[in-house]
Design an enzyme around this catalytic site. Structure first.
Site, PDB file in Angstrom:
ATOM      1  CG  HIS A 237      -1.528  -0.881   1.357  1.00 13.40           C
ATOM      2  ND1 HIS A 237      -2.912  -1.026   0.290  1.00 13.40           N
ATOM      3  CD2 HIS A 237      -1.859  -2.197   2.501  1.00 13.40           C
ATOM      4  CE1 HIS A 237      -3.699  -2.683   0.794  1.00 13.40           C
ATOM      5  NE2 HIS A 237      -3.156  -2.800   2.019  1.00 13.40           N
TER       6      HIS A 237
HETATM    7  O1  RIB Z   1      -4.730   0.167   4.434  1.00 11.33           O
HETATM    8  C1  RIB Z   1      -3.275  -0.104   4.871  1.00 11.33           C
HETATM    9  C2  RIB Z   1      -2.918   1.026   5.151  1.00 11.33           C
HETATM   10  O2  RIB Z   1      -2.989   0.936   7.195  1.00 11.33           O
HETATM   11  C3  RIB Z   1      -1.495   0.925   5.235  1.00 11.33           C
HETATM   12  O3  RIB Z   1      -0.931   2.604   4.935  1.00 11.33           O
HETATM   13  C4  RIB Z   1      -0.851   0.253   6.489  1.00 11.33           C
HETATM   14  O4  RIB Z   1       0.272   0.463   6.456  1.00 11.33           O
HETATM   15  C5  RIB Z   1      -1.851   0.837   7.485  1.00 11.33           C
HETATM   16  O5  RIB Z   1      -1.349   1.912   8.156  1.00 11.33           O
END
Ligand code: RIB
Ligand code: CA
Length: 306
Positions: A237
């Protein structure tokens, strides 16, 4: 030279994003801030310091940020990133002196003092970002773009409606979305397209460097969680958001109007993305596509460089 400030909640994908950012040769990282999110903020602060030290970047100041979301209590769950936030990957303790300035105040100072406009990148909940914007709205003028990993044009990942970074502090997201700052949202709808292949994992395991060894250990844990929970492949992500910030165009974006649900117990944290608007009514460029192969290639190349 370009300038960047990172606000994050390391976290395994945050750590991979940090390696990716710090390997960028023409980006000067002015500071890195820990926020409450994947782990308690003190854990995130320690991880941030140690990740910077691991790759020889203790010159970058690290700041401790918000311990709690703006309004709601903080609900910590160690499932995805482990109790230590890095899947048990033990790092040497940084010897860098501790900073004493709160992340929100440090961000305002760094932005005002920056020699040019800054790419502000957030890969965790937006509590620090919202606080900085409330403390000193004039920081707008020094921000080229605020690129955030968060939200979704489709479903969430904590609830069917809410993505984690928004779910932790939807009020902070609302403050940012309504602030008028040039905002780019990199949501689950694109980050769910980005995961390493088996060939990538093999290449990572063959790398000799310290960052590669730590990344391999973190990803082994992270992959295991995704597999056990039936979530498919481990998603990168935060790496997507960092690369969109430093290589604009790795994602394709559409000007939209984004609202955040902060009242409903059922859909709290949902990002409601309206792309059927006049361009002048847009408050956010929303990522709709991503060059996943380019993200994977750049991340692996960054890790190999340490
Ligand atoms: O939903 C994914 C996000 O939430 C990413 O930034 C992961 O590190 C968590 O913080
Ligand atoms: Ca994160």
């Amino acid at each position: 030279m370009r300038y960047a400030i990172l606000d994050c909640d390391p976290g395994i994908d945050d750590a991979l994003a940090i390696f990716t950012l710090l390997a960028e040769p023409d980006v000067e990282v002015l500071g890195m801030c820990a926020t409450v999110g994947n782990v308690p903020v003190e854990t995130g602060y320690r991880n941030l310091r140690n990740l910077a030290a691991l790759v020889g970047r203790e010159d970058i100041p690290v700041f401790l940020g918000a311990a709690l979301p703006l309004v709601h209590p903080y609900r910590f769950d160690s499932l995805v990133h482990g109790e230590d936030g890095l899947g048990g990957a033990s790092l040497p303790e940084s010897a860098a002196p501790h900073t004493r300035e709160h992340a929100a105040l440090a961000t305002c100072r760094l932005l005002h003092d920056a020699p040019g406009k800054v790419s502000w990148i957030a890969t965790g909940p937006l509590t620090n970002v919202a606080l900085a914007l409330r403390l000193d709205p004039s920081i707008h003028e020094k921000v080229d773009r605020l690129v955030v990993m968060g939200g979704s044009t489709l479903r969430g990942n904590v609830t069917p409606a809410a993505e984690f970074n928004v779910w932790v502090d939807a009020e902070a997201w609302r403050v940012v979305a309504e602030s008028g700052i040039p905002l780019t949202m990199v949501g689950l709808n694109v980050t769910h397209q980005v995961a390493l292949t088996q060939e990538d994992y093999a290449a990572l395991r063959a790398m000799p460097g310290k960052a590669a060894k730590v990344s391999d250990r973190m990803l082994d844990y992270y992959e295991g969680v995704y597999r056990r929970e039936g979530w498919g492949e481990a998603k990168l992500h935060d790496v997507v958001a960092v690369l969109e910030a430093v290589h604009p165009g790795i994602c394709s974006t559409v000007p939209c109007h984004v609202l955040v649900e902060t009242s409903s117990p059922l859909t709290y944290g949902q990002t409601v993305v309206n792309d059927r608007i006049q361009a002048e009514d847009a408050n956010c460029d929303v990522a709709m596509g991503v060059d996943a192969a380019a993200v994977r290639k750049r991340m692996l190349s960054a890790i190999a460089s340490f």
